[in-house]
Scaffold this motif. Structure first.
Motif, short mmCIF file in Angstrom:
data_model
loop_
_atom_site.label_atom_id
_atom_site.label_comp_id
_atom_site.label_asym_id
_atom_site.label_seq_id
_atom_site.Cartn_x
_atom_site.Cartn_y
_atom_site.Cartn_z
N GLY A 162 6.02 54.58 9.42
CA GLY A 162 6.75 53.31 9.34
C GLY A 162 7.06 52.92 7.91
N LYS A 163 6.07 53.07 7.03
CA LYS A 163 6.27 52.71 5.62
C LYS A 163 7.18 53.71 4.92
CE LYS A 163 2.27 49.77 4.97
NZ LYS A 163 1.08 49.43 4.19
N LEU A 164 7.11 54.98 5.30
CA LEU A 164 8.02 55.97 4.73
C LEU A 164 9.47 55.63 5.08
CD1 LEU A 164 6.14 59.35 5.29
CD2 LEU A 164 6.74 58.32 3.08
N LYS A 165 9.67 55.10 6.28
CA LYS A 165 11.03 54.72 6.70
C LYS A 165 11.54 53.56 5.84
CE LYS A 165 13.75 53.71 10.84
NZ LYS A 165 13.70 53.49 12.31
N ILE A 166 10.68 52.58 5.55
CA ILE A 166 11.09 51.47 4.69
C ILE A 166 11.35 51.98 3.27
CG2 ILE A 166 10.44 49.22 3.74
CD1 ILE A 166 8.58 48.89 6.20
N LEU A 167 10.49 52.88 2.79
CA LEU A 167 10.68 53.46 1.46
C LEU A 167 12.02 54.19 1.37
CD1 LEU A 167 9.79 54.24 -1.38
CD2 LEU A 167 8.46 56.12 -0.38
N ASP A 168 12.39 54.92 2.42
CA ASP A 168 13.68 55.61 2.43
C ASP A 168 14.84 54.62 2.33
OD1 ASP A 168 12.58 58.12 2.54
OD2 ASP A 168 12.76 58.34 4.71
N ARG A 169 14.71 53.48 3.01
CA ARG A 169 15.75 52.44 2.93
C ARG A 169 15.86 51.91 1.50
NH1 ARG A 169 14.32 47.87 6.94
NH2 ARG A 169 16.20 46.97 6.00
N LEU A 170 14.70 51.68 0.87
CA LEU A 170 14.70 51.17 -0.50
C LEU A 170 15.27 52.21 -1.46
CD1 LEU A 170 13.94 48.87 -2.43
CD2 LEU A 170 11.66 49.91 -2.63
N LEU A 191 6.31 47.02 3.27
CA LEU A 191 5.96 47.95 2.19
C LEU A 191 5.48 47.11 1.01
CD1 LEU A 191 6.23 51.07 1.66
CD2 LEU A 191 8.34 50.53 0.44
N ARG A 192 4.39 47.51 0.38
CA ARG A 192 3.82 46.77 -0.74
C ARG A 192 4.14 47.50 -2.04
NH1 ARG A 192 -2.10 47.19 1.57
NH2 ARG A 192 -1.23 49.29 1.72
N ALA A 218 9.56 39.30 -0.17
CA ALA A 218 11.01 39.21 -0.09
C ALA A 218 11.38 38.61 1.26
CB ALA A 218 11.64 40.59 -0.24
N GLU A 219 12.36 37.72 1.26
CA GLU A 219 12.76 37.06 2.50
C GLU A 219 13.72 37.91 3.33
OE1 GLU A 219 14.30 33.24 1.60
OE2 GLU A 219 12.41 32.46 0.79
N ASN A 220 14.40 38.85 2.65
CA ASN A 220 15.47 39.58 3.34
C ASN A 220 15.23 41.09 3.40
OD1 ASN A 220 15.72 40.00 0.61
ND2 ASN A 220 17.95 39.76 0.55
N PHE A 221 14.00 41.52 3.11
CA PHE A 221 13.66 42.95 3.16
C PHE A 221 12.15 43.04 3.37
CE2 PHE A 221 12.90 47.25 1.57
CZ PHE A 221 14.01 47.94 2.04
N PRO A 222 11.68 44.01 4.18
CA PRO A 222 10.24 44.10 4.46
C PRO A 222 9.43 44.60 3.27
CG PRO A 222 11.39 45.91 5.52
CD PRO A 222 12.45 45.01 4.95
N LEU A 223 9.29 43.74 2.25
CA LEU A 223 8.66 44.14 1.00
C LEU A 223 7.75 43.02 0.49
CD1 LEU A 223 8.95 46.66 -0.94
CD2 LEU A 223 10.46 45.24 -2.32
N GLU A 224 6.53 43.38 0.14
CA GLU A 224 5.62 42.49 -0.59
C GLU A 224 5.56 42.98 -2.02
OE1 GLU A 224 1.79 42.43 1.21
OE2 GLU A 224 2.42 41.24 2.92
N ILE A 225 5.64 42.06 -2.97
CA ILE A 225 5.64 42.44 -4.39
C ILE A 225 4.37 41.91 -5.04
CG2 ILE A 225 6.87 42.29 -6.59
CD1 ILE A 225 8.86 41.39 -3.58
N ASP A 261 1.50 50.28 -1.81
CA ASP A 261 2.04 51.53 -1.26
C ASP A 261 2.86 52.29 -2.30
OD1 ASP A 261 1.10 50.96 1.46
OD2 ASP A 261 2.66 49.40 1.47
N ILE A 262 3.60 51.53 -3.12
CA ILE A 262 4.45 52.11 -4.15
C ILE A 262 4.32 51.27 -5.41
CG2 ILE A 262 6.09 53.10 -2.50
CD1 ILE A 262 7.99 50.78 -3.09
#
Length: 286
Positions: free
Chosen positions: A193-201, A5-6, A41-48, A66-67
């Motif tokens: 897939g990205k909505l699922k990561i967003l829900d986790r965040l 997720l970006r 991020a090294e420990n979460f599927p996130l690009e900042i 994405d967000i």
């Protein structure tokens, strides 16, 4: 390859530090080197991505990010096709009309025919149209507060937090236009897939927010006053009550919201509670 997720956040400015802190409080390892515009991020599927705040809604609409974390004022001013998914509770301020301190402001009709300087022409025009006021809007990119002093405008509309900047420039706040805070926005076309990561965040963000808005309270209560004291403590479900080594006393554990805190603490003291201990909560998951 794992999908990521970006997220776009301010590269500098009033929301930068709180945005990075929120991600770190959520357990996301954020490393931002000097002048670095992108990190992972090294420990979460996130690009900042670190961007100008005014550009974030456009980047999210165009699916470059994405967000994003940005002020509500920017979201409404830019009017891009993005969705606000969460109010984040920091960066609170207000967009307000300000005039010279010596001016006699009699109400919104004061602005009729006046020159107004602002960085937010879309929001100001909408506000004036809703109030039925005709005024001349001057869009300027910075240092809005000096406009009346140099004869560029009769009034300004700008962001206000403490009001100290207005005071130093001989102005006073007279009319609120919009209350604003940092919000999380998303692209309207995220895949599953990205909505699922967003829900986790979002799960993590909400746990952090709830913890900040609550305190963990421990106290000692005489057993003959126990029911009165328990009645004052809403807790998440009900308070935890444990017997103390000293006969006739119990230890009571509960959670209080920040808004109720002082009123209830005073009532607890009056009801006979002793040794009240208040502890901040790091995360709160319900």
């Amino acid at each position: 390859m794992q999908q990521k997720l970006r997220i776009a956040i301010q590269k500098s400015g009033r929301l930068y530090e709180e945005s990075v802190k929120l991600l770190k409080d959520c357990g996301v390892d954020v490393k931002n080197g000097i002048n670095k515009l992108k990190t992972e991020a090294e420990n979460f599927p996130l690009e900042i991505y670190f961007l100008r705040d005014d550009d974030i809604p456009q980047y999210v609409e165009d699916a470059v990010a994405d967000i994003g974390i940005v002020g509500e004022n920017v979201v409404y001013e830019k009017n891009k096709k993005v969705q606000i998914v969460e109010e984040l509770g920091f960066g609170k301020c207000r967009l307000s009309v300000a005039v010279g301190r010596k001016e006699e402001y009699s109400g919104i009709a004061y602005l009729q025919g006046k020159r107004i300087a602002t960085t937010y022409p879309v929001l100001v025009k909408k506000f004036l149209d809703e109030k039925g006021v005709q005024a001349e809007i001057h869009e300027i990119s910075g240092s809005v507060e000096i406009a009346p002093g140099i004869g560029l405008a009769d009034a300004i509309v700008d962001l206000v937090s403490s009001g100290s900047t207005l005071f130093m420039n001989g102005l006073k706040e007279v009319e609120p236009v919009l209350k604003s805070q940092a919000v999380l926005i998303r692209n309207e076309q995220l895949d599953a897939g990205k909505l699922k990561i967003l829900d986790r965040l979002l799960f993590r963000i909400r746990a952090v927010k709830k913890a900040k808005n609550n305190k963990y309270v421990l106290l000692n209560a005489p057993n003959d006053k126990l029911q009165d004291i328990i009645a004052l403590l809403p807790g998440m479900k009900s308070p935890t009550v444990l017997p103390l080594a000293e006969e006739g006393w119990s230890s009571v554990h509960s959670v209080l919201s920040e808004n109720q805190f002082w009123d209830i603490i005073e009532q607890l003291k009056e009801a006979g509670a002793q040794g009240i201990l208040v502890i901040p909560i790091e995360k709160m998951i319900i």
